[in-house]
Enzyme design. Structure first.
Site, PDB file in Angstrom:
ATOM      1  N   GLY A  29       7.609   3.112  12.352  1.00 49.43           N
ATOM      2  CA  GLY A  29       7.284   3.616  13.674  1.00 49.43           C
ATOM      3  C   GLY A  29       7.424   2.580  14.771  1.00 49.43           C
ATOM      4  O   GLY A  29       7.724   2.908  15.925  1.00 49.43           O
ATOM      5  N   ASN A  30       7.220   1.271  14.429  1.00 52.24           N
ATOM      6  CA  ASN A  30       7.296   0.242  15.460  1.00 52.24           C
ATOM      7  C   ASN A  30       8.726   0.010  15.933  1.00 52.24           C
ATOM      8  O   ASN A  30       8.947  -0.686  16.926  1.00 52.24           O
ATOM      9  CB  ASN A  30       6.701  -1.069  14.953  1.00 52.24           C
ATOM     10  CG  ASN A  30       7.513  -1.676  13.822  1.00 52.24           C
ATOM     11  OD1 ASN A  30       7.922  -0.989  12.901  1.00 52.24           O
ATOM     12  ND2 ASN A  30       7.734  -2.971  13.889  1.00 52.24           N
ATOM     13  N   LYS A  52      -3.669  14.755   6.837  1.00 47.00           N
ATOM     14  CA  LYS A  52      -2.857  13.989   7.786  1.00 47.00           C
ATOM     15  C   LYS A  52      -3.249  14.328   9.222  1.00 47.00           C
ATOM     16  O   LYS A  52      -3.031  15.450   9.686  1.00 47.00           O
ATOM     17  CB  LYS A  52      -1.384  14.313   7.570  1.00 47.00           C
ATOM     18  CG  LYS A  52      -0.431  13.500   8.424  1.00 47.00           C
ATOM     19  CD  LYS A  52      -0.359  12.058   7.969  1.00 47.00           C
ATOM     20  CE  LYS A  52       0.746  11.316   8.715  1.00 47.00           C
ATOM     21  NZ  LYS A  52       0.789   9.908   8.326  1.00 47.00           N
ATOM     22  N   LYS A  73       7.464  10.055   5.449  1.00 47.29           N
ATOM     23  CA  LYS A  73       8.843   9.594   5.658  1.00 47.29           C
ATOM     24  C   LYS A  73       9.347   8.718   4.523  1.00 47.29           C
ATOM     25  O   LYS A  73      10.504   8.815   4.110  1.00 47.29           O
ATOM     26  CB  LYS A  73       8.906   8.859   6.997  1.00 47.29           C
ATOM     27  CG  LYS A  73      10.206   8.136   7.291  1.00 47.29           C
ATOM     28  CD  LYS A  73      10.123   6.635   7.005  1.00 47.29           C
ATOM     29  CE  LYS A  73       9.051   5.953   7.816  1.00 47.29           C
ATOM     30  NZ  LYS A  73       8.935   4.494   7.472  1.00 47.29           N
ATOM     31  N   LYS A 106       4.417   3.362   1.333  1.00 49.11           N
ATOM     32  CA  LYS A 106       5.643   2.593   1.192  1.00 49.11           C
ATOM     33  C   LYS A 106       5.783   2.041  -0.216  1.00 49.11           C
ATOM     34  O   LYS A 106       6.859   2.099  -0.832  1.00 49.11           O
ATOM     35  CB  LYS A 106       5.669   1.464   2.227  1.00 49.11           C
ATOM     36  CG  LYS A 106       5.750   1.951   3.663  1.00 49.11           C
ATOM     37  CD  LYS A 106       5.643   0.820   4.630  1.00 49.11           C
ATOM     38  CE  LYS A 106       5.826   1.239   6.079  1.00 49.11           C
ATOM     39  NZ  LYS A 106       5.528   2.605   6.432  1.00 49.11           N
TER      40      LYS A 106
END
Length: 302
Positions: free
Chosen positions: A9-10, A121, A205, A265
């Site tokens: 996201g960054n 979420k 994602k 992740k």
């Protein structure tokens, strides 16, 4: 070599920013040049998150609900896929002579996924207690208290099972096109009576990226985040980077990680290495070049 790069996201919106188009473009211009070596040396697919953008889209819907009917969540995911894909595509075209194409991507989930019975979420804006009660009553939403800041809607995050546009993505990649796909984890859908049916959920994602990399037969998954590597004892004086992990070591670390941390992740990385036999590097955009040379990042291998 086929490489899937999952942008964190960054790469688009950073702490303290409102997320304007100009800010997102500026951030992409800082982040995407790190992919330069991959742009020429790999068959490449780029995936990305969309959490802040979906939140903003839902706020727009809510503010304008008296005048314009709000869209369901799955269409908000589609809208932000296109929005972010357009930004990434324009910047990648400036970095490479190769063709670039953004594919709006549907991802199939199971109707009976346990996540639908336990939404976790958080998305969208904060509401007062009175507003939360009305939304639960009138729309059937689930809202929870969020750190004393108000109430937020929580939605399911089911496991990705199938990437609908996989044949098109594969055709593009094999033809040398840089493909942008699975934005925000993909548009969540189920199959019923021969049709795709959008469902109000969000797909992680990184899990979708691992599924895509496995389905493409990719040899490498690059997970870009805001730290240069995974750290043991992160946030403590004894923190130290982990240069390399075996897949079973990565899986064993999951129990000690909170759901909202690096857990998704690491889970995605371990799954890809186990299922596809490829390798994963988790690092930041600024450290990617060094990571590809073996002097930074955390590498996870069979």
């Amino acid at each position: 070599m086929t490489t899937v790069v999952a942008l964190g996201g960054n790469a688009l919106t950073r702490a303290g920013e409102s997320g304007t188009a100009a800010q997102q473009l500026r951030n992409l211009r800082e982040s995407l040049p790190a992919l330069t070596s991959l742009l020429e040396d790999s068959r490449l697919v780029v995936t990305h998150g969309n959490g802040p953008q979906v939140g903003q889209m839902l706020r727009r819907h809510e503010r304008a609900a008296d005048e314009v009917p709000p869209h369901p969540l799955w269409l908000a995911v589609a809208e932000t896929q296109a929005e972010i894909g357009a930004l990434i595509e324009s910047e990648l075209r400036a970095l490479s002579d190769r063709p670039v194409a953004c594919i709006l991507t549907h991802v199939v989930v199971a109707e009976d996924d346990p996540a639908f019975a336990a939404p976790t979420k958080p998305i969208g804006p904060f509401y007062s207690g009175e507003e939360a009660e009305a939304l639960e009553r009138d729309r059937g939403w689930t809202l929870v208290s969020d750190a004393g800041r108000g109430y937020r809607r929580v939605v399911p995050s089911p496991a990705p099972l199938e990437i609908v546009e996989l044949p098109a993505i594969r055709t593009l990649v094999e033809a040398g096109t840089i493909a942008i796909a699975c934005g925000g984890g993909g548009i969540p859908v189920t199959r019923r009576d021969g049709r795709l049916r959008g469902v109000d959920a969000v797909i992680d994602k990184d899990r979708a990226s691992a599924l895509l990399a496995t389905a493409l037969g990719a040899e490498r998954l690059v997970v870009l985040t805001d730290v240069d590597a995974l750290y043991r004892d992160f946030g403590t004086p004894s923190a130290r980077p982990l240069a390399e992990l075996a897949a079973d070591e990565a899986a064993a670390m999951l129990a000690g990680l909170a759901e909202g941390s690096m857990r998704p992740k690491l889970e995605a990385a371990a799954t890809f290495v186990r299922d596809a036999g490829g390798e994963v590097v988790i690092t930041s955009a600024s450290a990617l070049e060094a990571a590809l040379e073996g002097s930074a990042g955390t590498w996870i291998r069979p």
